[in-house]
Write an enzyme that holds these catalytic residues in place. Structure first.
Site, PDB file in Angstrom:
ATOM      1  CB  ALA A  89      -0.901   0.006   1.235  1.00 49.31           C
ATOM      2  CG  ASP A  90      -0.069   4.679  -2.523  1.00 50.60           C
ATOM      3  OD1 ASP A  90      -1.101   4.715  -1.822  1.00 50.60           O
ATOM      4  OD2 ASP A  90      -0.069   4.926  -3.741  1.00 50.60           O
ATOM      5  CB  SER A  91       0.843   7.806   1.940  1.00 51.06           C
ATOM      6  OG  SER A  91       2.221   7.673   1.936  1.00 51.06           O
ATOM      7  CG  ASP A 114      -3.040   2.294  -1.947  1.00 52.70           C
ATOM      8  OD1 ASP A 114      -3.975   2.665  -2.675  1.00 52.70           O
ATOM      9  OD2 ASP A 114      -1.962   1.852  -2.383  1.00 52.70           O
TER      10      ASP A 114
END
Lengths: 77, 247
Positions: A35-37, A39
């Site tokens: 996940a990125d921030s 997400d």
């Protein structure tokens, strides 16, 4: 507890497109689940909707693993 | 019509440029929430005019510099209209003074409304727009945010800040289908600019190649463009609508 984990897992699988077996309590959203921030922000939003609760920005920042999310939800209900 | 079925929120929508933006969005088919700080009667007039066009409208009071008021306003909008497609951050004030004479309170008030207000409203709507996987945020900056202007250190700093905020929000929200752009109006005839002396106005006119002051409609039409599908490949940009005053 099991019910919360089940519901959280389903949201994570749907949102991040990961395999259910990867979603362990120790799994980090960013490091293990890709996940990125943004997400993570969205996951928190979906958890709020699913469990009908509001998670403050301060609390949300502390949620980095699946276990953090489950524990937080359990502590609120 | 370019905005059929869309829901728009215009801050500072009761007067001046904001009023015209609210009306133009409605003419293109949008249902519009008109936010206002103090001008209740004028905001209701705008809402009534929108309703007479066959759209839905609501006037909602709220200080954009107050996080709780902003959250409440966005919630009310979504509860009532079910979605929120377009945010126009237009609310703005001036408290002009030379740098050496400017009071801290004059600085704070203008920064709070004109810059912090844009941050708070953008933050509050981004949640809804992220869920929708679409949204348009349009920030009203100013020509002086690029050129500087004596007597407006607070206003210029805020309007320049809006351009940077626009770019950052554009980058953060792009993956979720949300575009963020700014419009930098030049000298537009409104209550805000009516306060200037004739002498200043004459002087300003000399600097405008198109040799006229702008009308609120000149800005509103560009906002409609940024709110519509026509601008879908644009984000993080500032459109200068100033008669050629600054190039």
């Amino acid at each position: 507890m099991a019910d919360v984990l089940e519901r959280v897992t389903k949201i994570i699988v749907d949102r991040l497109g990961v395999d259910e077996s990867q979603v362990t309590l120790e799994a980090s959203f960013k490091d293990d689940l890709g996940a990125d921030s943004l997400d993570v922000v969205e996951l928190v939003m979906e958890l709020e909707d699913e469990f009908n609760m509001e998670i403050s920005d301060d609390d949300a920042e502390k949620i980095s693993t699946v276990g953090d999310a489950v524990n937080y939800i359990n502590s609120q209900v | 019509m370019k905005l059929e079925g869309k829901v728009a929120l215009v801050t500072g929508g009761s007067r001046g440029i904001g009023r015209e933006i609210a009306l133009q969005l409605a003419k293109e088919g949008a249902n519009v929430v008109v936010n206002y700080a103090g001008s209740e009667a004028k905001a209701n007039e705008v809402a009534d005019e929108i309703k007479s066009l066959g759209r839905e409208a609501a006037a909602i009071q709220g200080d954009v510099a107050n996080a709780d008021a902003v959250a409440e306003m966005i919630k009310e909008t979504v509860d009532r209209f079910g979605r929120l497609d377009i945010l126009v951050n237009n609310a703005g004030i001036t408290k002009d003074n030379l740098l050496m004479r400017m009071k801290e309170s004059e600085w704070d008030d203008v920064i709070n409304t004109n810059l912090k207000g844009v941050f708070l409203c953008t933050k509050a709507v981004s949640r809804q727009m992220m869920k929708q996987r679409s949204g348009r945020i349009i920030n009203i900056s100013s020509v002086v945010g690029v050129s500087g202007n004596p007597g407006q250190a607070n206003y210029v700093a805020a309007k320049s800040g809006v351009i940077g905020l626009t770019k950052t929000a554009a980058k953060e929200l792009a993956p979720r289908g949300i575009t963020v752009n700014a419009v930098a109006p030049g000298f537009i005839t409104t209550d805000m600019t009516d306060k200037l002396t004739e002498e200043v106005k004459t002087e300003m006119l000399k600097q405008i190649p198109l040799a006229r002051f702008g009308e609120p409609g000149d800005i509103a039409k560009v906002v409609v463009f940024l709110a519509s599908e026509d601008s879908s490949y644009m984000s993080g940009q500032t459109l200068h609508v100033n008669g050629g005053m600054v190039m």
